[in-house]
Design an enzyme around this catalytic site. Structure first.
Site, short mmCIF file in Angstrom:
data_model
loop_
_atom_site.label_atom_id
_atom_site.label_comp_id
_atom_site.label_asym_id
_atom_site.label_seq_id
_atom_site.Cartn_x
_atom_site.Cartn_y
_atom_site.Cartn_z
N ASP A 1 0.66 -1.47 -0.21
CA ASP A 1 0.03 -0.43 0.05
C ASP A 1 0.70 1.23 -0.45
OD1 ASP A 1 -2.63 1.99 0.32
OD2 ASP A 1 -1.42 1.89 2.25
N THR B 1 -3.17 5.44 -3.91
CA THR B 1 -2.48 5.99 -3.08
C THR B 1 -0.59 6.21 -3.85
OG1 THR B 1 -1.44 3.28 -2.21
CG2 THR B 1 -3.16 6.40 -1.29
N THR B 2 -0.88 4.46 -4.63
CA THR B 2 0.96 3.91 -5.25
C THR B 2 1.06 5.17 -6.82
OG1 THR B 2 0.92 1.76 -3.96
CG2 THR B 2 2.46 1.89 -6.35
N ASP C 1 -9.15 0.08 1.93
CA ASP C 1 -9.11 0.07 0.81
C ASP C 1 -10.16 -0.06 0.31
OD1 ASP C 1 -5.94 1.51 1.39
OD2 ASP C 1 -4.96 0.44 -0.25
#
Length: 535
Positions: free
Chosen positions: A68, A101-102, A403
């Site tokens: 994550d 988020t990545t 998530d």
């Protein structure tokens, strides 16, 4: 004797021709871009379903295994100020969308790489910044045009998008269990009065060691990771429960100031003990008079919330006791039970109690939990009990579930789905490239660079899946040029397919916020031309 040289007055024209050294500003800008790109490259390998995991070892000896982006960057000790901005960028994406988020950091890194080449070509940072802003607005329009509307009643589509989020996680093999669980949890807390808002604080995740992730369940009620206080032989199961949440202590009072009492003989000691006993008995009689048979006692920092003596009397009164309830859980508990917290024994009334069919202690793994089920007039909350064979798995399952919950929340807020698998990024790159040809001058050059930067997502997805990235991205461009806007990389089959038919979908909000936030961050880094350190 030679006369001294007379200094000639400067001509007016020489004032405008003074040399200004811009080397330092360029060096600072370059250093910022290089540092930020280093952070982006660190998380790039963990993008997508075939991305690698990172093992993070903290100073305290704690080990975390995750892919994550937000968690990885959060745990990294980044010192360079511009690189810290990418960590904040990842946190912003986590707050807005919860997923991607990545992606947002990888896009920002690619944009910075393009900006560096534009700066080397002599284009001014402000011109680049303005062009990036225009391109990001156009990109959001293109994505919105590609999106497919979805209804909350269409449970299948919601599950597909939650599954896509879970497929890139360590616990991806459990996505068939966790995705429907996340959808049901979010839909059960949506308030019909505010259909576009979901507060994820209404979904409580309780972690319990033992079993496997397969044993994770959605509980319609309350779960406490605690044992019932039955040291004095009190009940461990109560039916037709009347539950009180109390914030006072059932123990002898202490003096307000620090002092010691000297007892000189036994009669005085007996008198003190008798008074304590009468004080506690008086409280318990008041509690029992309301019909209350379950007590949830808030943790106390001033003195013991309950003593052995009070537990003994509560057991005699057949009242089930759960002590050491955390202060920050009180709001969730009272909302779920539809009751009021009681701060003083004098305010103990029957109308402040919550009602449930059953409160019981259940053995789970090597420990015990307390379950409250069949709550009357239950508030719009739900509890997820996460199980796992070790703490690393449980923590990662919790992060993955968070998530997935965020993805479903995104769909509640903005009810549009978009294809995954690099399809929207390639389509954006194609359309922005075509738009750049219509424009003129520096702006056209900058927007073409923006379009090229977006290809980093499909390129990285292919690279992480062990495919040939150049061949895959070229084929992908070709398919999109022929009008297949939903063609994307199917990493399982190792080829390009219609991603919508493969059920690889994500909320529109994840993609739009990733592009917008990444562009904002890059524009901010571009505008910095000096770093001033204040000691």
């Amino acid at each position: 004797m030679a006369s001294p040289a007379v200094q000639q007055p400067r001509s007016a024209s020489s004032k405008t021709e003074s040399y200004v050294d811009n080397k330092r500003k360029e060096d600072i800008r370059r250093a910022n871009i290089v540092a930020a790109r280093a952070v982006a490259d660190a998380v790039r390998t963990s993008l997508g379903p075939k991305g690698m995991d990172k093992m993070i070892s903290t100073a305290s000896g704690e080990v975390i295994i995750t892919n994550d982006g937000a968690t990885i960057l959060n745990k990294m000790e980044v010192l360079q100020p511009a690189a810290k901005m990418l960590v904040e960028l990842s946190k912003s994406q986590d707050v807005v969308a919860g997923d991607g988020t990545t992606t947002v950091v990888v896009i920002a890194g690619a944009l910075l790489k393009q900006c560096l080449s534009l700066l080397n070509n002599g284009i001014h940072p402000t011109v680049i910044s303005d062009a990036l802003h225009k391109a990001s607005l156009k990109a959001v329009d293109v994505l919105t045009a590609m999106a497919v509307p979805v209804e909350l009643s269409d449970r299948e589509s919601l599950i597909k998008s939650a599954s896509t989020s879970l497929n890139s996680k360590v616990v991806s093999q459990y996505s068939t269990l966790l995705a429907p669980l996340a959808v049901d949890a979010v839909l059960s807390v949506v308030d019909p009065a505010k259909p576009d808002l979901v507060d994820l604080r209404d979904v409580k995740i309780v972690k319990k060691l033992g079993g496997t992730v397969d044993d994770t369940e959605l509980v319609k009620g309350l779960v406490f990771d605690k044992k019932v206080s039955h040291s004095a032989g009190g009940p461990t199961r109560v039916e037709n429960a009347k539950i009180a949440v109390i914030q006072f202590q059932i123990s002898p009072p202490k003096t307000d100031i620090e002092q010691s009492i000297v007892v000189s003989d036994y009669t005085q000691m007996d008198r003190i003990l008798k008074e304590e006993r009468n004080y506690i008995l008086g409280m318990i009689k008041k509690i029992k008079a309301t019909g209350c048979n379950v007590l949830l006692i808030q943790k106390s920092i001033l003195r013991d919330a309950v003593t052995d003596l009070s537990l003994h009397y509560l057991a005699k009164a057949k009242i089930l006791v759960v002590k050491d309830v955390e202060r920050d859980e009180i709001e969730f508990i009272t909302k779920t039970l539809n009751c009021l917290p009681i701060a003083n024994i004098e305010h103990f009334r029957e109308e402040k109690l919550g009602h449930a069919d059953c409160v019981e202690e259940v053995s789970l793994g090597d420990g015990k939990i307390v379950k409250i089920t069949g709550i009357k007039d239950m508030g719009r909350t739900t509890t997820v009990l996460v199980r796992g064979s070790n703490l690393l798995v449980i923590d990662e399952a919790e992060r993955s579930l968070h998530d997935a919950l965020c993805v479903v929340r995104c769909l509640v807020n903005k009810r549009f789905l978009i294809a995954g698998g690099g399809a929207p990024e390639i389509e954006l790159s194609r359309q922005l490239g075509a738009w750049a040809k219509v424009l003129h001058g520096m702006e056209s050059h900058c927007i073409r660079s923006f379009a090229e930067a977006l290809e980093v997502i499909p390129y990285t997805l292919a690279e992480n899946a062990g495919l040939n990235p150049i061949a895959i991205v070229t084929e992908l461009r070709n398919r999109h040029a022929q009008g297949e806007i939903n063609a994307g990389i199917n990493v399982r089959k190792g080829q390009i397919t219609n991603i919508l038919e493969e059920n690889v979908v994500q909320p529109l909000l994840v993609s739009t916020s990733a592009i917008t936030l990444a562009t904002e961050c890059v524009r901010m880094i571009l505008k910095i031309d000096d770093i001033i350190t204040v000691r």
